[in-house]
Structure formats: structure tokens, C-alpha cells
Design a protein around this motif. Structure first.
Motif, PDB file in Angstrom:
ATOM      1  N   ASN A 158      17.463   7.827   5.714  1.00 39.39           N
ATOM      2  CA  ASN A 158      16.098   8.365   5.660  1.00 39.39           C
ATOM      3  C   ASN A 158      15.126   7.193   5.460  1.00 39.39           C
ATOM      4  OD1 ASN A 158      15.626   7.843   2.819  1.00 39.39           O
ATOM      5  ND2 ASN A 158      16.781   9.695   2.312  1.00 39.39           N
ATOM      6  N   ASN A 159      13.836   7.464   5.526  1.00 38.68           N
ATOM      7  CA  ASN A 159      12.831   6.385   5.507  1.00 38.68           C
ATOM      8  C   ASN A 159      12.893   5.517   4.255  1.00 38.68           C
ATOM      9  OD1 ASN A 159      11.845   7.092   7.998  1.00 38.68           O
ATOM     10  ND2 ASN A 159      10.219   8.412   7.199  1.00 38.68           N
ATOM     11  N   VAL A 160      13.056   6.160   3.094  1.00 38.46           N
ATOM     12  CA  VAL A 160      13.083   5.391   1.840  1.00 38.46           C
ATOM     13  C   VAL A 160      14.368   4.575   1.746  1.00 38.46           C
ATOM     14  CG1 VAL A 160      12.938   5.523  -0.676  1.00 38.46           C
ATOM     15  CG2 VAL A 160      11.669   7.154   0.711  1.00 38.46           C
ATOM     16  N   GLN A 161      15.477   5.142   2.177  1.00 36.48           N
ATOM     17  CA  GLN A 161      16.734   4.395   2.200  1.00 36.48           C
ATOM     18  C   GLN A 161      16.620   3.170   3.111  1.00 36.48           C
ATOM     19  OE1 GLN A 161      19.364   7.542   3.449  1.00 36.48           O
ATOM     20  NE2 GLN A 161      20.119   7.925   1.379  1.00 36.48           N
ATOM     21  N   GLN A 162      15.942   3.337   4.238  1.00 36.20           N
ATOM     22  CA  GLN A 162      15.747   2.206   5.157  1.00 36.20           C
ATOM     23  C   GLN A 162      14.960   1.084   4.474  1.00 36.20           C
ATOM     24  OE1 GLN A 162      14.178   3.189   9.036  1.00 36.20           O
ATOM     25  NE2 GLN A 162      15.666   4.832   9.365  1.00 36.20           N
ATOM     26  N   GLN A 163      13.916   1.451   3.722  1.00 37.27           N
ATOM     27  CA  GLN A 163      13.149   0.446   2.961  1.00 37.27           C
ATOM     28  C   GLN A 163      14.068  -0.323   2.021  1.00 37.27           C
ATOM     29  OE1 GLN A 163       9.590   1.770   0.828  1.00 37.27           O
ATOM     30  NE2 GLN A 163       9.395   3.440   2.292  1.00 37.27           N
ATOM     31  N   ALA A 164      14.947   0.410   1.335  1.00 37.92           N
ATOM     32  CA  ALA A 164      15.853  -0.195   0.358  1.00 37.92           C
ATOM     33  C   ALA A 164      16.838  -1.159   1.026  1.00 37.92           C
ATOM     34  CB  ALA A 164      16.613   0.893  -0.404  1.00 37.92           C
ATOM     35  N   VAL A 165      17.218  -0.876   2.246  1.00 35.54           N
ATOM     36  CA  VAL A 165      18.162  -1.731   2.985  1.00 35.54           C
ATOM     37  C   VAL A 165      17.453  -2.945   3.566  1.00 35.54           C
ATOM     38  CG1 VAL A 165      19.579  -1.848   5.075  1.00 35.54           C
ATOM     39  CG2 VAL A 165      19.826   0.084   3.517  1.00 35.54           C
ATOM     40  N   LEU A 166      16.268  -2.749   4.121  1.00 34.85           N
ATOM     41  CA  LEU A 166      15.583  -3.814   4.861  1.00 34.85           C
ATOM     42  C   LEU A 166      14.795  -4.776   3.976  1.00 34.85           C
ATOM     43  CD1 LEU A 166      14.313  -1.658   7.867  1.00 34.85           C
ATOM     44  CD2 LEU A 166      16.301  -3.180   7.814  1.00 34.85           C
ATOM     45  N   SER A 167      14.486  -4.373   2.741  1.00 33.04           N
ATOM     46  CA  SER A 167      13.723  -5.236   1.836  1.00 33.04           C
ATOM     47  C   SER A 167      14.673  -6.209   1.130  1.00 33.04           C
ATOM     48  CB  SER A 167      12.980  -4.382   0.800  1.00 33.04           C
ATOM     49  OG  SER A 167      12.286  -5.201  -0.107  1.00 33.04           O
ATOM     50  N   THR A 168      15.027  -7.293   1.815  1.00 27.91           N
ATOM     51  CA  THR A 168      16.081  -8.182   1.308  1.00 27.91           C
ATOM     52  C   THR A 168      15.558  -9.381   0.522  1.00 27.91           C
ATOM     53  OG1 THR A 168      16.066  -9.369   3.420  1.00 27.91           O
ATOM     54  CG2 THR A 168      17.674  -7.584   3.168  1.00 27.91           C
ATOM     55  N   GLU A 169      14.291  -9.738   0.706  1.00 27.67           N
ATOM     56  CA  GLU A 169      13.786 -10.960   0.072  1.00 27.67           C
ATOM     57  C   GLU A 169      13.100 -10.655  -1.254  1.00 27.67           C
ATOM     58  OE1 GLU A 169      14.804 -13.788   1.794  1.00 27.67           O
ATOM     59  OE2 GLU A 169      15.702 -12.145   2.916  1.00 27.67           O
ATOM     60  N   GLY A 170      13.286 -11.557  -2.216  1.00 31.74           N
ATOM     61  CA  GLY A 170      12.643 -11.413  -3.512  1.00 31.74           C
ATOM     62  C   GLY A 170      13.342 -10.387  -4.392  1.00 31.74           C
ATOM     63  N   THR A 225      25.451   4.532  -2.671  1.00 33.91           N
ATOM     64  CA  THR A 225      26.545   3.692  -2.160  1.00 33.91           C
ATOM     65  C   THR A 225      26.310   3.330  -0.700  1.00 33.91           C
ATOM     66  OG1 THR A 225      28.081   4.750  -3.698  1.00 33.91           O
ATOM     67  CG2 THR A 225      29.045   3.497  -1.893  1.00 33.91           C
ATOM     68  N   ARG A 226      25.820   4.296   0.056  1.00 32.22           N
ATOM     69  CA  ARG A 226      25.514   4.042   1.469  1.00 32.22           C
ATOM     70  C   ARG A 226      24.427   2.974   1.593  1.00 32.22           C
ATOM     71  NH1 ARG A 226      24.149   8.280   6.324  1.00 32.22           N
ATOM     72  NH2 ARG A 226      26.396   8.290   6.457  1.00 32.22           N
ATOM     73  N   VAL A 227      23.407   3.067   0.763  1.00 27.07           N
ATOM     74  CA  VAL A 227      22.322   2.086   0.800  1.00 27.07           C
ATOM     75  C   VAL A 227      22.836   0.693   0.458  1.00 27.07           C
ATOM     76  CG1 VAL A 227      20.246   1.341  -0.449  1.00 27.07           C
ATOM     77  CG2 VAL A 227      20.402   3.675   0.410  1.00 27.07           C
ATOM     78  N   LEU A 228      23.653   0.581  -0.600  1.00 25.87           N
ATOM     79  CA  LEU A 228      24.216  -0.712  -0.989  1.00 25.87           C
ATOM     80  C   LEU A 228      25.078  -1.298   0.133  1.00 25.87           C
ATOM     81  CD1 LEU A 228      25.337  -0.246  -4.716  1.00 25.87           C
ATOM     82  CD2 LEU A 228      23.794  -1.987  -3.847  1.00 25.87           C
ATOM     83  N   THR A 229      25.912  -0.448   0.701  1.00 27.64           N
ATOM     84  CA  THR A 229      26.795  -0.865   1.796  1.00 27.64           C
ATOM     85  C   THR A 229      25.994  -1.372   2.984  1.00 27.64           C
ATOM     86  OG1 THR A 229      28.432   0.788   1.135  1.00 27.64           O
ATOM     87  CG2 THR A 229      28.608  -0.066   3.358  1.00 27.64           C
ATOM     88  N   PHE A 230      25.002  -0.590   3.394  1.00 29.09           N
ATOM     89  CA  PHE A 230      24.195  -0.954   4.563  1.00 29.09           C
ATOM     90  C   PHE A 230      23.338  -2.186   4.283  1.00 29.09           C
ATOM     91  CE2 PHE A 230      24.021   3.289   7.130  1.00 29.09           C
ATOM     92  CZ  PHE A 230      25.405   3.359   7.062  1.00 29.09           C
ATOM     93  N   ARG A 231      22.935  -2.354   3.031  1.00 31.19           N
ATOM     94  CA  ARG A 231      22.125  -3.526   2.674  1.00 31.19           C
ATOM     95  C   ARG A 231      22.942  -4.812   2.887  1.00 31.19           C
ATOM     96  NH1 ARG A 231      17.469  -4.502  -0.561  1.00 31.19           N
ATOM     97  NH2 ARG A 231      17.519  -6.574  -1.472  1.00 31.19           N
ATOM     98  N   VAL A 232      24.185  -4.799   2.418  1.00 31.19           N
ATOM     99  CA  VAL A 232      25.060  -5.969   2.618  1.00 31.19           C
ATOM    100  C   VAL A 232      25.344  -6.169   4.108  1.00 31.19           C
ATOM    101  CG1 VAL A 232      27.333  -6.963   2.157  1.00 31.19           C
ATOM    102  CG2 VAL A 232      26.112  -5.764   0.329  1.00 31.19           C
ATOM    103  N   ALA A 233      25.631  -5.078   4.816  1.00 27.71           N
ATOM    104  CA  ALA A 233      25.900  -5.160   6.259  1.00 27.71           C
ATOM    105  C   ALA A 233      24.689  -5.723   6.999  1.00 27.71           C
ATOM    106  CB  ALA A 233      26.263  -3.786   6.798  1.00 27.71           C
ATOM    107  N   HIS A 234      23.491  -5.310   6.579  1.00 23.30           N
ATOM    108  CA  HIS A 234      22.255  -5.803   7.196  1.00 23.30           C
ATOM    109  C   HIS A 234      22.095  -7.309   6.980  1.00 23.30           C
ATOM    110  CE1 HIS A 234      18.136  -6.248   8.444  1.00 23.30           C
ATOM    111  NE2 HIS A 234      17.714  -6.481   7.215  1.00 23.30           N
ATOM    112  N   LEU A 235      22.374  -7.779   5.763  1.00 21.43           N
ATOM    113  CA  LEU A 235      22.291  -9.214   5.480  1.00 21.43           C
ATOM    114  C   LEU A 235      23.248  -9.998   6.378  1.00 21.43           C
ATOM    115  CD1 LEU A 235      22.124  -9.171   1.556  1.00 21.43           C
ATOM    116  CD2 LEU A 235      20.363 -10.082   3.079  1.00 21.43           C
ATOM    117  N   LEU A 236      24.476  -9.490   6.510  1.00 23.76           N
ATOM    118  CA  LEU A 236      25.469 -10.159   7.352  1.00 23.76           C
ATOM    119  C   LEU A 236      25.050 -10.149   8.820  1.00 23.76           C
ATOM    120  CD1 LEU A 236      28.726  -8.729   5.707  1.00 23.76           C
ATOM    121  CD2 LEU A 236      27.880 -11.080   5.530  1.00 23.76           C
ATOM    122  N   SER A 237      24.481  -9.030   9.251  1.00 20.55           N
ATOM    123  CA  SER A 237      24.100  -8.902  10.667  1.00 20.55           C
ATOM    124  C   SER A 237      22.922  -9.804  11.027  1.00 20.55           C
ATOM    125  CB  SER A 237      23.754  -7.446  11.000  1.00 20.55           C
ATOM    126  OG  SER A 237      22.546  -7.061  10.386  1.00 20.55           O
TER     127      SER A 237
END
Length: 333
Positions: free
Chosen positions: A9-21, A34-46
Motif C-alpha cells: 500500500n502507499n504508506v508501506q511503499q514510503q517505508a520501503v523507498l525512504s532509505t536515506e537518513g 515483516t513484508r516492509v522490512l523484507t522489501f526494504r532490504v530487497a530494495h537496497l540490494l536491487s
């Protein structure tokens, strides 16, 4: 890349894409944390971050295993090089790599609670103390609390307020037991669970070059269940994050359940004061419960004295009305 982001969802996307700071994700129960944490790490790797530059700390091996498996499904074998695990397992790895600095062998033994209590029992006996007054479990808990508050055996014995507290409790020899216990562990090439936190702090404090090496290594830090961190965990994480400041803590100020083992929910309240320009993201959409359950939960939680404020909601139906059942004891419940 976009495929897995679109599952959020939109807020989860913010949580995944906001990687700096510095980022704080307040995640209500059943909100897809858990999904947000998982996708956040996957996003950093990607986006090209090396896996060994990511440190992800959890509270259970089960949570770490589940996250790693989910990340592997998205990005493949690259996930295997992540610094991901419980505080104790990751810190044990650091201590093994730097073992000589603190005078321990590489293959130092890790005492479980029973091992530690048995050692304390023998020390209490050697000192001729009454084990009905100096119960090994009680002494272990006292030493554990000291280590989780980063109080060494020397500091414990040098602190008049601690000594007077022990005397008031009728147990003036705890400091002496702690000192002997500490020396015996070192001599045996062993650490207990609390040492894995305390000795990591000691390592970083005494050897700034070792701290700098790990600060440079961990460019992105994620901490799960931040409300359940104790003072030692909070302090070491703060030391590691100082250089890059790319720290993301995930937690729920309404769900702190580990105060009995030193957890300080205040850590989550202090986060905004400790770092500049903190981005706070609230995961409030619940995917687990019906409307009536959430309304009742929100009504009760709103009465908590210290909280950051969030309100769970759902697209799901209202569901059955809640029944209140009074029971005589927890077994009947």
C-alpha cells in the motif's frame, strides 16, 4: 523491481523507498511489518548496495530466518551475505572476528543460562555463602541487569549506591561474586549471553579503530522491535550508526513486553531526539483483524500514558461483536 513494490500500500511503499537518513517506522499489529522490512532490504540490494554493507538486527532467529528466505526469493543468493540475525548472533560473530583484542580465543564458549547459574552456584559455595540468601538465579539476574546497563564488575564494586543497595537487600557480596564470575569466564574462554552485548560495547569503546571499521562497513542499519531493545543494545546500535546515519528502526510503542529483561520502551521515544531530520512513517492499516476488534483495541490503547499515537484501521468488515468472558485463573482462560 517495481513488481514487488506494487504489492504494497502507499504508506508501506514510503517505508520501503525512504532509505536515506534516520527513519522510524511505527508498525501496528498486523500491518505488514515483516513484508516492509523484507522489501526494504530487497530494495537496497536491487539499487546496488552490497549485501555485506547492510546490518539487520532482529530479536529471534525465526524472524531472521523468515526475512532472509523472503529476501532470497526476490533477489536470489545475494541475500546470504547480509549481516542479518539476532543481536546476540551478530555480536557473537563480531566478537569472534575480533577475539584477540579482548583476550578470548576465536572459538570461545557461549554459556547458556544453566551454565552461568551452575558457575555462580560453585562460586557461592566456595565463598561459604548461604545459597538460600545468595540464590544463583537471583545473583545471575542481578549481574545480567548490570551488564545490560553496561556496568562492569569493577564499576559495580566501585559504585557506592550499588553497594548500599546490595547491603540493604542483605546481599553485600554480590559485587565480589560478579568479579570472580567475570574472571572465571575469561579464564575458561567463555561468555554468557549478556556478555555478547556487553563485550561488544567494551570492544568498540576500547578500540576506536575497530568501531570505525564496523561503522564504515554497515552503511545501512535496520533494527526490528526497537521498543524491546535494552540499554546495551540501544547504545551499541547508536555507536554503529553514527557515521552514515542511515538507520531505520521498526517498532510499536504500544507493544513493549520485555521490560522484565531490561527492555526500555523509552528508546523509541528518544529516537527523534537522538537523530536529526527523522522521518516517521506509521503503518496503521491492519490486515489481520475485523473492525470491532480494532475499535476495542484502539479504545484501550488510547489510555496508555506514553505513546506516539497511531490508530489501526481496516477495510475488512466490522465482524462479530466482542464477548467478554471472566475466568477464575489463567488455566481456565
Amino acid at each position: 523491481m517495481q513488481d514487488f513494490i506494487n504489492q504494497l500500500n502507499n504508506v508501506q511503499q514510503q517505508a520501503v523507498l525512504s532509505t536515506e537518513g534516520p527513519n522510524m517506522i511505527l508498525a501496528g499489529a498486523g500491518s505488514g511489518k515483516t513484508r516492509v522490512l523484507t522489501f526494504r532490504v530487497a530494495h537496497l540490494l536491487s539499487k546496488g548496495v552490497d549485501s555485506f554493507n547492510i546490518l539487520a538486527l532482529t530479536f529471534t532467529n525465526k524472524a531472521a530466518k523468515e526475512m532472509r528466505e523472503r529476501i532470497e526469493k526476490i533477489v536470489g543468493n545475494e541475500a546470504r551475505n547480509l549481516w542479518m540475525g539476532t543481536f546476540h548472533s551478530v555480536f557473537a560473530k563480531i566478537l569472534r572476528n575480533e577475539h584477540d583484542k579482548l583476550g578470548y580465543p576465536y572459538n570461545f564458549t557461549i554459556y547458556d543460562t544453566l551454565d552461568a547459574k551452575n558457575l555462580l552456584k560453585s562460586i557461592i559455595k566456595e565463598l561459604g555463602l548461604d545459597d538460600k540468601i545468595y540464590k544463583p538465579g537471583m545473583v545471575y539476574n542481578r549481574i545480567s541487569a548490570a551488564k545490560n546497563n553496561l556496568i562492569s564488575a569493577k564499576s559495580y564494586n566501585d559504585d557506592p549506591s550499588i553497594s548500599s543497595e546490595d547491603k540493604r537487600m542483605g546481599k553485600p557480596e554480590i559485587g565480589k561474586i560478579y568479579q570472580i564470575y567475570d574472571l572465571r569466564c575469561l579464564k575458561a574462554g567463555a561468555m554468557d549471553f549478556d556478555d555478547l552485548l556487553f563485550k561488544t560495547y567494551t570492544l568498540f569503546s576500547k578500540f576506536p579503530e575497530v568501531l570505525l571499521k564496523h561503522q564504515q562497513l554497515y552503511k545501512y542499519i535496520l533494527v526490528d522491535e526497537y521498543q524491546d531493545t535494552n540499554y546495551a543494545q540501544y547504545t551499541v546500535v547508536k555507536m554503529l550508526a553514527k557515521r552514515h546515519q542511515n538507520i531505520c528502526v521498526v517498532g510499536d510503542d504500544d507493544q513493549s513486553i520485555y521490560s522484565w529483561r531490561g527492555a526500555e520502551v523509552e528508546n523509541i521515544f528518544k529516537f527523534e531526539k537522538e537523530y536529526e531530520n527523522v522521518k516517521v512513517i506509521k503503518l496503521e492499516k491492519n490486515y489481520r483483524s475485523t473492525g470491532n476488534i480494532l475499535n476495542a483495541a484502539n479504545y484501550l490503547i488510547a489510555k496508555n500514558k506514553n505513546r506516539m499515537g497511531k490508530k489501526l484501521w481496516t477495510d475488512d468488515k466490522q465482524g462479530n461483536k466482542i464477548e467478554v468472558i471472566n475466568t477464575n485463573n489463567n488455566e481456565e482462560e
